[in-house]
Design a protein around this motif. Structure first.
Motif, PDB file in Angstrom:
ATOM      1  N   LYS A  16       0.854  -1.181   0.000  1.00  0.00           N
ATOM      2  CA  LYS A  16       0.000   0.000   0.000  1.00  0.00           C
ATOM      3  C   LYS A  16       0.896   1.239   0.000  1.00  0.00           C
ATOM      4  O   LYS A  16       1.801   1.365   0.824  1.00  0.00           O
ATOM      5  CB  LYS A  16      -0.913   0.018   1.219  1.00  0.00           C
ATOM      6  N   LEU A  18       1.449   5.402   0.191  1.00  0.00           N
ATOM      7  CA  LEU A  18       0.993   6.736   0.529  1.00  0.00           C
ATOM      8  C   LEU A  18       1.704   7.705  -0.399  1.00  0.00           C
ATOM      9  O   LEU A  18       2.942   7.737  -0.430  1.00  0.00           O
ATOM     10  CB  LEU A  18       1.316   7.089   1.984  1.00  0.00           C
ATOM     11  N   CYS A  84       0.443   2.401   5.839  1.00  0.00           N
ATOM     12  CA  CYS A  84       0.940   2.114   4.488  1.00  0.00           C
ATOM     13  C   CYS A  84       2.295   1.426   4.551  1.00  0.00           C
ATOM     14  O   CYS A  84       2.971   1.422   5.583  1.00  0.00           O
ATOM     15  CB  CYS A  84       1.044   3.409   3.672  1.00  0.00           C
ATOM     16  N   ARG A 126       9.338   2.801   7.383  1.00  0.00           N
ATOM     17  CA  ARG A 126       8.798   2.725   6.040  1.00  0.00           C
ATOM     18  C   ARG A 126       9.801   3.325   5.047  1.00  0.00           C
ATOM     19  O   ARG A 126      10.353   4.409   5.304  1.00  0.00           O
ATOM     20  CB  ARG A 126       7.479   3.500   5.930  1.00  0.00           C
TER      21      ARG A 126
END
Length: 345
Positions: A16, A18, A84, A126
């Motif tokens: 996913k 962002l 995300c 991330r």
């Protein structure tokens, strides 16, 4: 290729993403490309320069979510980053006109916004791809600029160089977080991206020329018109971004993304008139009249994309004629919409 992940129950998910600034020009094209690959996408955008119509295709997609908000909103950014897998940070105050007219707001959004995103990416481990700019190089007008070319800037009192400095701060933050905390970050520097959905409102030259040409208005050439630039189609930019997103080894690296097809602004204006089959003439406008006193520009800005090409095998698929044809077509579409007026309720 997408990044499938296999859950414990055996079901395969995609990463996913962002995308901050995803309602903007480059961002919306990247969002469409990610969705086409099956990747779920969350867009965060305050719509200060982005437009919801840029996301008309994405909004019909079941894997898409739009969040109206700012990268300066730390709790919101933290919440979205935590949900995300990968971050693409494109949100920024962009365009020479906007930067000259609103230098403090531009500086704040570009530095504090990036710091907020980087801090959240670090906190939640991330990987993040951060958009920077060819403005990094300032007034360096030497031959093709590599990622390690010198920055040459004018006085801090000149608003234009505040943007270059802000983006340099962004890059330095990413690098220091990488060195000290292990942040997985990749930096890309855009050189004059052009294509559908680009607004002329913030000083972008080709959309402005295209709209003037289809209206039969004089094309306003700022300065001498001898300044040399290169223009890359947004679809080629997105292809470059995807090629880097798909390579974990790109983390910790910086890449120029641009075209090496060089042209003067005067010749560019003539090419736009020809592409539009327009009767427009040329009108010279001093920089002081366009941007106010003290404005500074560079004579030449050409990227060296050897590193990107060697790293990914990327090559532009569209030349300047393709870029101009799309810009003129986009300008004609907008003119038709203006003539037709708003749709009846």
């Amino acid at each position: 290729m997408p990044h499938p992940q296999t859950r414990s129950d055996g079901v395969t998910d995609h990463s996913k993403f962002l995308v901050t600034g995803g309602a903007g020009f480059i961002g919306s094209h990247l969002v469409d490309a990610l969705l086409a690959r099956g990747e779920p996408v969350v867009v965060l955008d305050d719509l200060s320069t982005g437009r919801m119509e840029n996301l008309s295709r994405a909004r019909r997609h079941g894997r898409f979510r739009f969040v109206h908000g700012s990268v300066l909103d730390a709790p919101l950014v933290d919440e979205l980053v935590s949900g995300c897998d990968r971050i693409v940070h494109l949100a920024a105050a962009v365009g020479v006109k906007l930067i000259v007219e609103q230098p403090l707001k531009s500086f704040t959004v570009n530095t504090k916004g990036t710091e907020t995103v980087i801090e959240a990416a670090h906190r939640h481990s991330r990987p993040v791809l951060i958009a920077s700019t060819s403005e990094i190089y300032g007034k360096n007008s030497s031959g093709p600029l590599t990622e390690t070319s010198d920055r040459i800037l004018g006085s801090p009192s000149v608003s234009r160089w505040s943007y270059s400095t802000a983006k340099a701060v962004d890059e330095i933050l990413a690098e220091l977080y990488r060195r000290e905390y292990g942040l997985n970050s990749t930096i890309v520097r855009f050189f004059n991206t052009v294509g559908p959905r680009q607004s002329p409102a913030y000083g972008m030259v080709i959309p402005r020329f295209a709209r003037q040409a289809v209206r039969g208005e004089p094309l306003t050439v700022y300065g001498t018109g001898q300044q040399q630039r290169c223009f890359l189609h947004v679809n080629d930019v997105v292809a470059a971004l995807l090629s880097l997103i798909d390579r974990p080894e790109s983390q910790g690296e910086t890449f120029n993304i641009g075209s090496d097809e060089e042209i003067s602004i005067l010749d560019l204006a003539a090419r736009v008139i020809g592409s539009a089959k327009s009767t427009s003439t040329l009108q010279r406008v001093p920089y002081s009249a366009a941007y106010g006193p003290g404005f500074e520009d560079m004579e030449r800005r050409v990227p060296d994309t050897t590193k990107l090409r060697a790293f990914t095998g990327w090559r532009p698929q569209r030349n300047l004629d393709d870029v101009l044809a799309d810009a003129v077509a986009d300008a004609r579409r907008e003119e038709r919409m203006v003539v037709a007026g708003p749709c009846p309720a």
